[in-house]
Design a protein around this motif. Structure first.
Motif, PDB file in Angstrom:
ATOM      1  N   LEU A 190     -81.263   0.816  26.937  1.00 17.49           N
ATOM      2  CA  LEU A 190     -81.261   0.069  28.202  1.00 17.49           C
ATOM      3  C   LEU A 190     -81.074   1.014  29.385  1.00 17.49           C
ATOM      4  N   TRP A 191     -80.132   1.939  29.226  1.00 19.97           N
ATOM      5  CA  TRP A 191     -79.840   2.874  30.325  1.00 19.97           C
ATOM      6  C   TRP A 191     -81.035   3.779  30.579  1.00 19.97           C
ATOM      7  N   GLY A 192     -81.648   4.234  29.474  1.00 14.40           N
ATOM      8  CA  GLY A 192     -82.855   5.060  29.607  1.00 14.40           C
ATOM      9  C   GLY A 192     -83.946   4.315  30.364  1.00 14.40           C
ATOM     10  N   ALA A 193     -84.117   3.017  30.022  1.00 18.02           N
ATOM     11  CA  ALA A 193     -85.153   2.214  30.691  1.00 18.02           C
ATOM     12  C   ALA A 193     -84.827   2.032  32.175  1.00 18.02           C
TER      13      ALA A 193
ATOM     14  N   PRO B 223     -87.469  11.183  33.449  1.00 15.15           N
ATOM     15  CA  PRO B 223     -87.603  11.580  32.040  1.00 15.15           C
ATOM     16  C   PRO B 223     -86.490  11.049  31.147  1.00 15.15           C
ATOM     17  N   ALA B 224     -85.498  10.342  31.734  1.00 15.32           N
ATOM     18  CA  ALA B 224     -84.352   9.923  30.915  1.00 15.32           C
ATOM     19  C   ALA B 224     -84.780   8.975  29.802  1.00 15.32           C
ATOM     20  N   ILE B 225     -85.807   8.171  30.066  1.00 14.38           N
ATOM     21  CA  ILE B 225     -86.222   7.162  29.073  1.00 14.38           C
ATOM     22  C   ILE B 225     -86.620   7.807  27.747  1.00 14.38           C
ATOM     23  N   TRP B 226     -87.118   9.047  27.793  1.00 14.21           N
ATOM     24  CA  TRP B 226     -87.428   9.697  26.515  1.00 14.21           C
ATOM     25  C   TRP B 226     -86.414  10.783  26.172  1.00 14.21           C
ATOM     26  N   LEU B 227     -85.767  11.348  27.214  1.00 12.26           N
ATOM     27  CA  LEU B 227     -84.811  12.429  26.929  1.00 12.26           C
ATOM     28  C   LEU B 227     -83.612  11.899  26.135  1.00 12.26           C
ATOM     29  N   LEU B 228     -83.123  10.728  26.505  1.00 14.00           N
ATOM     30  CA  LEU B 228     -81.942  10.197  25.814  1.00 14.00           C
ATOM     31  C   LEU B 228     -82.249   9.879  24.338  1.00 14.00           C
ATOM     32  N   PRO B 229     -83.343   9.121  24.048  1.00 11.57           N
ATOM     33  CA  PRO B 229     -83.612   8.850  22.623  1.00 11.57           C
ATOM     34  C   PRO B 229     -84.030  10.085  21.824  1.00 11.57           C
ATOM     35  N   VAL B 230     -84.548  11.135  22.501  1.00 12.09           N
ATOM     36  CA  VAL B 230     -84.916  12.349  21.763  1.00 12.09           C
ATOM     37  C   VAL B 230     -83.670  13.186  21.466  1.00 12.09           C
ATOM     38  N   SER B 231     -82.763  13.272  22.460  1.00 11.47           N
ATOM     39  CA  SER B 231     -81.595  14.141  22.271  1.00 11.47           C
ATOM     40  C   SER B 231     -80.512  13.463  21.423  1.00 11.47           C
TER      41      SER B 231
ATOM     42  N   ARG C 160     -76.695   5.882  38.375  1.00  8.17           N
ATOM     43  CA  ARG C 160     -77.829   6.824  38.283  1.00  8.17           C
ATOM     44  C   ARG C 160     -77.352   8.271  38.480  1.00  8.17           C
ATOM     45  N   PRO C 161     -76.708   8.836  37.463  1.00  8.89           N
ATOM     46  CA  PRO C 161     -76.295  10.242  37.580  1.00  8.89           C
ATOM     47  C   PRO C 161     -77.511  11.161  37.368  1.00  8.89           C
ATOM     48  N   PRO C 162     -77.366  12.475  37.611  1.00  2.09           N
ATOM     49  CA  PRO C 162     -78.449  13.399  37.246  1.00  2.09           C
ATOM     50  C   PRO C 162     -78.730  13.295  35.741  1.00  2.09           C
ATOM     51  N   VAL C 163     -79.963  13.538  35.365  1.00  3.19           N
ATOM     52  CA  VAL C 163     -80.374  13.356  33.954  1.00  3.19           C
ATOM     53  C   VAL C 163     -79.496  14.185  33.011  1.00  3.19           C
ATOM     54  N   ALA C 164     -79.159  15.413  33.436  1.00  4.80           N
ATOM     55  CA  ALA C 164     -78.348  16.288  32.571  1.00  4.80           C
ATOM     56  C   ALA C 164     -76.985  15.643  32.302  1.00  4.80           C
TER      57      ALA C 164
ATOM     58  N   ILE D  77     -84.878  -0.003  24.788  1.00  6.07           N
ATOM     59  CA  ILE D  77     -85.957   0.355  25.724  1.00  6.07           C
ATOM     60  C   ILE D  77     -86.901  -0.837  25.889  1.00  6.07           C
ATOM     61  N   GLY D  78     -87.166  -1.510  24.758  1.00  5.84           N
ATOM     62  CA  GLY D  78     -88.048  -2.684  24.804  1.00  5.84           C
ATOM     63  C   GLY D  78     -87.488  -3.764  25.711  1.00  5.84           C
ATOM     64  N   ILE D  79     -86.192  -4.040  25.571  1.00  4.92           N
ATOM     65  CA  ILE D  79     -85.567  -5.047  26.450  1.00  4.92           C
ATOM     66  C   ILE D  79     -85.624  -4.540  27.893  1.00  4.92           C
ATOM     67  N   GLY D  80     -85.391  -3.231  28.048  1.00  9.16           N
ATOM     68  CA  GLY D  80     -85.345  -2.631  29.388  1.00  9.16           C
ATOM     69  C   GLY D  80     -86.680  -2.620  30.123  1.00  9.16           C
TER      70      GLY D  80
END
Lengths: 202, 205
Positions: free
Chosen positions: A60-63, A68-76, A117-121, A167-170
């Protein structure tokens, strides 16, 4: 005619899905227990509501944060979670695992609730920190006589699927009502986290 | 759309019945066709995740980079696998190191997740190294079996088909989310590799 065809196709799919989802383990192969190992691992994150809440919150947060957070979070997340799992396997003690898992639901749910909305890092570091607690819990709970590789793959894939659900809900976030819906979902996650924290203390 | 007329149905039923009753024996069983070892080899590969997943990761990785990379992997990995397994046939049975398997998972999954832009030469080296290593282990395992060379042929075919399908699936992907999905699969493979390290290290403790 076309409608009739569609209806029969839908019926065929429904029967196929029912047969697939309700079927029992076949035990038909030489490597007995391998399939069970995968499903045990797959079921592990799904069977614990505390894990489910936190994983869905990551999605949800990624969405909410978008690329790039939407893919960075589920990848990392799976990789850091695996590090936590490895620590558990090696017997490295991690204090307050249950508090960490409940805390992840509270903090991630709150972040979604207020659309922080913090920085992606920073977001990746926060999610990664909590991933260690989830991974540690999975890593220490392998039942005996099961394929370790398939158990590991099962719980990694299940975790990824839970992110995908989030992500789907988001995806409704693009609409104004959807933004409110996602924030409500974040609130529910945070409330669930508070419940699990209370349970961990008592 | 043309539909079958009710009056035609008995004719179709009679023809269908005649075909079923007059059919010759299928001779589809493995004992009579001699295809058993071929299937043994294919299924050995397809049912062994420690072999299957690194090959899948490399196929996805090369597909991610484009058709040229996919073709290179397709024509290097299966022959290298066959060569490795033929070498393995000459050696008595040995089991692979779980640490090395974990390294393959971690390396190929990590490269896929990070979407690293490898050169064609590096991809070729990776394909050859993975093929020789995986094939060698398969060959040592089958060395005692009857018709082992035929099984290896089935194994090589399975590797070829998997690489072809997986790379061909990824090459045409242009949608952002689809390419991300491939990278997520890479992160899952890498995560499984990290856990394999943990299991291997725990076994040694």
């Amino acid at each position: 005619m076309r409608r009739k065809h569609r209806r029969s196709l839908a019926r065929a799919w429904a029967v196929f899905l029912l047969a697939t989802l309700w079927s029992h383990t076949a035990f038909a192969h030489a490597q007995q227990g391998a399939a069970v190992g995968f499903f045990t691992g797959f079921w592990h994150p799904i069977s614990g509501l505390d894990h489910v809440l936190a994983m869905v919150a990551v999605g949800l947060w990624g969405a909410q944060l978008g690329p790039p957070a939407i893919w960075l979070l589920p990848v990392s997340f799976p990789m850091v979670m695996a590090l936590g799992g490895m620590m558990g396997l090696l017997g490295v003690r991690l204090p307050g695992i249950e508090y960490g898992i409940a805390g992840s639901a509270i903090l991630l749910g709150t972040a979604v609730m207020f659309e922080v909305r913090p920085p992606v890092a920073v977001a990746a570091a926060l999610v990664g920190f909590f991933a260690i607690f989830h991974g540690h819990a999975h890593g220490t709970e392998l039942p005996p006589n099961q394929s370790v590789l398939l158990y590991s793959m099962g719980f990694v894939i299940a975790t990824g699927c839970l992110h995908a659900v989030g992500i789907g809900i988001g995806t409704v976030h693009r609409w104004a009502w959807g933004q409110r819906l996602v924030r409500v979902a974040g609130t529910l996650v945070a409330v669930g986290g508070v419940f699990f924290m209370w349970k961990a203390f008592t | 759309m043309k539909t079958t007329r009710k009056s035609d149905r008995p004719i179709y039923a009679i023809v269908g019945l005649a075909v079923v009753l007059c059919s010759a024996p299928a001779k589809a069983h493995l004992n009579s066709t001699g295809m058993g070892p071929i299937y043994d080899g294919s299924m050995h590969f397809l049912m062994s995740p420690e072999d299957l997943v690194p090959v899948l990761a490399l196929a996805l990785l090369s597909g991610q980079r484009g058709a040229q990379y996919g073709r290179r992997t397709l024509f290097v990995l299966p022959p290298a696998w066959l060569l490795g397994s033929l070498l393995g046939l000459m050696v008595s049975a040995t089991s692979g190191s779980p640490i090395v398997s974990a390294i393959w998972f971690l390396l190929l999954g990590g490269l896929l997740a990070a979407d690293v832009k490898l050169s064609v030469h590096t991809t070729t080296v990776l394909a050859a190294a993975l093929g020789l290593y995986g094939g060698y282990l398969n060959g040592t395992g089958m060395g005692q079996a009857e018709n082992a060379t035929v099984s290896l042929l089935g194994l090589g075919v399975a590797v070829f088909v998997l690489v072809a399908l997986a790379a061909a699936l990824v090459v045409p992907l242009r949608a952002y989310w689809a390419r991300i999905a491939v990278r997520v699969a890479g992160s899952w493979i890498a995560a499984s590799g990290i856990l394999m390290f943990g299991w291997a290290a725990r076994a040694r403790l």
